[in-house]
Design a protein around this motif. Structure first.
Motif, PDB file in Angstrom:
ATOM      1  N   LEU A  67      11.664  -6.709   8.993  1.00 20.41           N
ATOM      2  CA  LEU A  67      10.594  -7.257   8.922  1.00 20.41           C
ATOM      3  C   LEU A  67       9.542  -7.007   7.837  1.00 20.41           C
ATOM      4  O   LEU A  67       8.406  -7.636   7.801  1.00 20.41           O
ATOM      5  CB  LEU A  67       9.748  -6.918  10.293  1.00 20.41           C
ATOM      6  N   GLY A  68       9.980  -6.406   6.734  1.00 19.65           N
ATOM      7  CA  GLY A  68       9.186  -6.071   5.718  1.00 19.65           C
ATOM      8  C   GLY A  68       8.006  -4.958   5.965  1.00 19.65           C
ATOM      9  O   GLY A  68       6.858  -5.347   5.550  1.00 19.65           O
ATOM     10  N   GLU A  69       8.341  -4.166   6.673  1.00 17.34           N
ATOM     11  CA  GLU A  69       7.110  -3.251   7.069  1.00 17.34           C
ATOM     12  C   GLU A  69       6.686  -2.493   5.671  1.00 17.34           C
ATOM     13  O   GLU A  69       7.468  -2.343   4.764  1.00 17.34           O
ATOM     14  CB  GLU A  69       7.755  -1.990   8.008  1.00 17.34           C
ATOM     15  N   ALA A  70       5.275  -2.281   5.555  1.00 17.95           N
ATOM     16  CA  ALA A  70       4.911  -1.686   4.689  1.00 17.95           C
ATOM     17  C   ALA A  70       5.072  -0.053   4.710  1.00 17.95           C
ATOM     18  O   ALA A  70       5.192   0.628   3.593  1.00 17.95           O
ATOM     19  CB  ALA A  70       3.211  -1.861   4.494  1.00 17.95           C
ATOM     20  N   GLN A  71       5.432   0.487   5.701  1.00 11.61           N
ATOM     21  CA  GLN A  71       5.765   1.820   6.107  1.00 11.61           C
ATOM     22  C   GLN A  71       6.300   2.094   7.365  1.00 11.61           C
ATOM     23  O   GLN A  71       5.897   1.296   8.416  1.00 11.61           O
ATOM     24  CB  GLN A  71       4.518   2.771   5.714  1.00 11.61           C
ATOM     25  N   ARG A 113      -5.558   8.574   7.731  1.00 13.58           N
ATOM     26  CA  ARG A 113      -4.858   9.517   7.116  1.00 13.58           C
ATOM     27  C   ARG A 113      -4.208  10.573   8.209  1.00 13.58           C
ATOM     28  O   ARG A 113      -4.389  10.890   9.211  1.00 13.58           O
ATOM     29  CB  ARG A 113      -5.470  10.518   6.254  1.00 13.58           C
ATOM     30  N   ILE A 114      -2.643  10.616   7.824  1.00 10.08           N
ATOM     31  CA  ILE A 114      -1.605  11.245   8.737  1.00 10.08           C
ATOM     32  C   ILE A 114      -0.961  12.298   8.056  1.00 10.08           C
ATOM     33  O   ILE A 114      -0.711  12.036   7.071  1.00 10.08           O
ATOM     34  CB  ILE A 114      -0.801  10.216   9.755  1.00 10.08           C
ATOM     35  N   THR A 115      -0.798  13.731   8.829  1.00  8.56           N
ATOM     36  CA  THR A 115      -0.078  14.419   8.024  1.00  8.56           C
ATOM     37  C   THR A 115       1.371  14.245   8.336  1.00  8.56           C
ATOM     38  O   THR A 115       1.977  14.063   9.262  1.00  8.56           O
ATOM     39  CB  THR A 115      -0.378  15.920   8.563  1.00  8.56           C
ATOM     40  N   ASP A 116       2.212  14.269   6.949  1.00  7.45           N
ATOM     41  CA  ASP A 116       3.470  14.094   6.938  1.00  7.45           C
ATOM     42  C   ASP A 116       4.257  15.503   7.275  1.00  7.45           C
ATOM     43  O   ASP A 116       4.310  16.360   6.412  1.00  7.45           O
ATOM     44  CB  ASP A 116       3.915  13.353   5.686  1.00  7.45           C
ATOM     45  N   ALA A 117       5.047  15.600   8.341  1.00  2.00           N
ATOM     46  CA  ALA A 117       5.491  16.876   8.645  1.00  2.00           C
ATOM     47  C   ALA A 117       6.511  17.343   7.586  1.00  2.00           C
ATOM     48  O   ALA A 117       7.042  18.608   7.496  1.00  2.00           O
ATOM     49  CB  ALA A 117       6.262  17.004   9.921  1.00  2.00           C
ATOM     50  N   ARG A 118       7.197  16.613   6.786  1.00  2.00           N
ATOM     51  CA  ARG A 118       8.131  16.889   5.623  1.00  2.00           C
ATOM     52  C   ARG A 118       7.448  17.747   4.626  1.00  2.00           C
ATOM     53  O   ARG A 118       8.147  18.621   4.217  1.00  2.00           O
ATOM     54  CB  ARG A 118       8.812  15.624   5.064  1.00  2.00           C
ATOM     55  N   THR A 119       6.231  17.330   4.194  1.00  2.00           N
ATOM     56  CA  THR A 119       5.573  17.885   3.176  1.00  2.00           C
ATOM     57  C   THR A 119       4.315  18.693   3.666  1.00  2.00           C
ATOM     58  O   THR A 119       3.877  19.524   2.657  1.00  2.00           O
ATOM     59  CB  THR A 119       5.094  16.624   2.177  1.00  2.00           C
ATOM     60  N   GLY A 120       3.700  18.434   4.768  1.00  2.00           N
ATOM     61  CA  GLY A 120       2.462  19.084   4.888  1.00  2.00           C
ATOM     62  C   GLY A 120       1.212  18.496   4.409  1.00  2.00           C
ATOM     63  O   GLY A 120       0.318  19.035   4.838  1.00  2.00           O
ATOM     64  N   GLU A 121       1.539  17.397   3.825  1.00  2.85           N
ATOM     65  CA  GLU A 121       0.494  16.675   3.058  1.00  2.85           C
ATOM     66  C   GLU A 121       0.083  15.330   3.846  1.00  2.85           C
ATOM     67  O   GLU A 121       0.783  14.700   4.644  1.00  2.85           O
ATOM     68  CB  GLU A 121       0.798  16.226   1.694  1.00  2.85           C
ATOM     69  N   PRO A 122      -1.327  15.182   3.653  1.00  2.66           N
ATOM     70  CA  PRO A 122      -1.886  14.073   4.373  1.00  2.66           C
ATOM     71  C   PRO A 122      -1.314  12.644   3.679  1.00  2.66           C
ATOM     72  O   PRO A 122      -1.187  12.765   2.350  1.00  2.66           O
ATOM     73  CB  PRO A 122      -3.329  13.970   4.399  1.00  2.66           C
ATOM     74  N   VAL A 123      -1.002  11.282   4.335  1.00  2.00           N
ATOM     75  CA  VAL A 123      -0.404  10.283   3.617  1.00  2.00           C
ATOM     76  C   VAL A 123      -1.395   9.086   4.340  1.00  2.00           C
ATOM     77  O   VAL A 123      -1.930   9.257   5.524  1.00  2.00           O
ATOM     78  CB  VAL A 123       0.857  10.007   3.636  1.00  2.00           C
ATOM     79  N   ASP A 124      -1.459   8.103   3.612  1.00  2.00           N
ATOM     80  CA  ASP A 124      -2.369   6.876   4.206  1.00  2.00           C
ATOM     81  C   ASP A 124      -1.185   6.382   5.332  1.00  2.00           C
ATOM     82  O   ASP A 124      -0.085   6.100   4.939  1.00  2.00           O
ATOM     83  CB  ASP A 124      -2.328   5.889   3.122  1.00  2.00           C
ATOM     84  N   ALA A 143      -1.457   3.309   6.627  1.00  2.00           N
ATOM     85  CA  ALA A 143      -1.207   2.153   6.355  1.00  2.00           C
ATOM     86  C   ALA A 143      -1.410   1.980   4.810  1.00  2.00           C
ATOM     87  O   ALA A 143      -2.488   1.660   4.250  1.00  2.00           O
ATOM     88  CB  ALA A 143      -1.981   1.164   7.223  1.00  2.00           C
ATOM     89  N   PRO A 144      -0.579   2.272   3.745  1.00  2.00           N
ATOM     90  CA  PRO A 144      -0.808   2.226   2.612  1.00  2.00           C
ATOM     91  C   PRO A 144      -1.058   0.867   2.085  1.00  2.00           C
ATOM     92  O   PRO A 144      -1.626   0.480   0.926  1.00  2.00           O
ATOM     93  CB  PRO A 144       0.606   2.638   2.027  1.00  2.00           C
ATOM     94  N   ALA A 145      -0.518  -0.174   2.593  1.00  2.00           N
ATOM     95  CA  ALA A 145      -0.824  -1.949   1.984  1.00  2.00           C
ATOM     96  C   ALA A 145      -1.774  -2.391   3.312  1.00  2.00           C
ATOM     97  O   ALA A 145      -1.529  -2.500   4.440  1.00  2.00           O
ATOM     98  CB  ALA A 145       0.737  -2.340   2.004  1.00  2.00           C
ATOM     99  N   ARG A 146      -2.891  -2.971   2.574  1.00  2.00           N
ATOM    100  CA  ARG A 146      -3.740  -3.562   3.437  1.00  2.00           C
ATOM    101  C   ARG A 146      -3.209  -4.616   4.283  1.00  2.00           C
ATOM    102  O   ARG A 146      -2.745  -5.592   3.518  1.00  2.00           O
ATOM    103  CB  ARG A 146      -5.019  -4.209   2.579  1.00  2.00           C
ATOM    104  N   ARG A 147      -3.416  -4.581   5.572  1.00  2.00           N
ATOM    105  CA  ARG A 147      -2.958  -5.581   6.531  1.00  2.00           C
ATOM    106  C   ARG A 147      -1.317  -5.664   6.450  1.00  2.00           C
ATOM    107  O   ARG A 147      -0.628  -6.408   6.957  1.00  2.00           O
ATOM    108  CB  ARG A 147      -3.323  -7.037   6.193  1.00  2.00           C
ATOM    109  N   GLY A 148      -0.554  -4.953   5.702  1.00  2.00           N
ATOM    110  CA  GLY A 148       0.746  -4.729   5.968  1.00  2.00           C
ATOM    111  C   GLY A 148       0.955  -4.095   7.125  1.00  2.00           C
ATOM    112  O   GLY A 148       0.704  -3.323   7.939  1.00  2.00           O
ATOM    113  N   LEU A 149       2.375  -4.764   7.615  1.00  2.00           N
ATOM    114  CA  LEU A 149       2.992  -4.371   8.880  1.00  2.00           C
ATOM    115  C   LEU A 149       3.530  -2.984   9.123  1.00  2.00           C
ATOM    116  O   LEU A 149       4.219  -2.477   7.883  1.00  2.00           O
ATOM    117  CB  LEU A 149       4.160  -5.025   9.468  1.00  2.00           C
TER     118      LEU A 149
END
Length: 250
Positions: free
Chosen positions: A105-109, A16-27, A29-35
């Motif tokens: 390359l179709g990144e998940a994020q 989990r990493i904090t998104d500086a735009r919102t101050g909220e944590p996000v995954d 890597a939201p998609a399992r094994r996604g680039l």
């Protein structure tokens, strides 16, 4: 009480990493094994921009340790060659040239690592506080440790005392790791592994990881072989070359 004695029942399975735009944590890597694309946005080669590149390197390492494929890019118009050279000395692995790459390359994020008050790209932003002081001529490994010792959201001051303390800690740990390696190997204790993973998967808390290592260093209840495996495991994230002195004379 050792840090790992206070561990949660299990380590977080998702970085989990904090998104500086919102101050909220996000995954991260939201998609399992996604680039996942990790893009470091820099504006020079000073200590702050070097810290941005180092955080991007840590993010890549943490994602890869979790089995996530990563595309690492460096974007910046000023002193990029100097920054690459300084990063390589610090143990930062190579980043491809970024810029107008699109999303082909179709990144998940996409995770954008930026300095506070710096670039504002669309997408998740991982903000890095300034590093003050003069890093020229510093031992690269000591500088890396000094930068890892503070949360990336806090400014860090680089100076002779800080670098001297970091160099002394590195020397002590490398000698200890070389000594522990001569003992029978033991696995990383489950509680210790859980605390390490909980720390680095909670917003890349490298200061927390270092705290676990300090507890492991002094806990009389741990076998030396387990200490060795713990330090070698944690160094896959930290990149401090803690096993450098293996095989050296006792």
């Amino acid at each position: 009480m050792p840090a790992y004695a206070r561990s949660r029942a299990y380590a977080r399975l998702v970085l989990r990493i904090t998104d500086a735009r919102t101050g909220e944590p996000v995954d991260a890597a939201p998609a399992r094994r996604g680039l996942i694309r990790v893009e470091a946005h820099t504006q020079g080669s000073d200590p702050t921009n070097l810290r941005v590149l180092l955080v991007a390197d840590l993010l890549v390492r943490a994602l890869e340790l979790g089995g996530t494929p990563v595309w690492a890019l460096l974007t910046g118009d000023r002193r990029r060659a100097e920054l690459r050279a300084a990063g390589a000395a610090l143990g930062v692995r190579p980043f491809e040239d970024g810029g107008d790459t699109g999303t082909g390359l179709g990144e998940a994020q996409v995770l954008h690592v930026v300095s506070e008050g710096g670039a504002t790209p669309d997408g998740v932003r991982v903000a890095v506080a300034p590093a003050h002081g003069e890093a020229a001529g510093a031992d690269p490994a000591a500088l890396r440790l000094a930068l890892l010792a503070r949360p990336r959201s806090e400014p860090v001051m680089i100076g002779p005392a800080v670098l001297g303390d970091a160099a002394a800690a590195l020397d002590r740990w490398r000698r200890a790791v070389a000594d522990w390696a001569r003992r029978p190997s033991k696995p990383v204790p489950d509680a210790v592994r859980a605390d390490l993973r909980t720390a680095w998967e909670d917003d890349l808390d490298t200061a927390g990881v270092l705290g676990v290592l300090r507890a492991v260093e002094t806990d009389p209840g741990l076998a030396d072989g387990a200490r060795f495996e713990t330090y070698a495991y944690a160094d896959r994230l930290l990149g401090l070359d803690l096993t450098r002195d293996l095989g050296s004379p006792a």
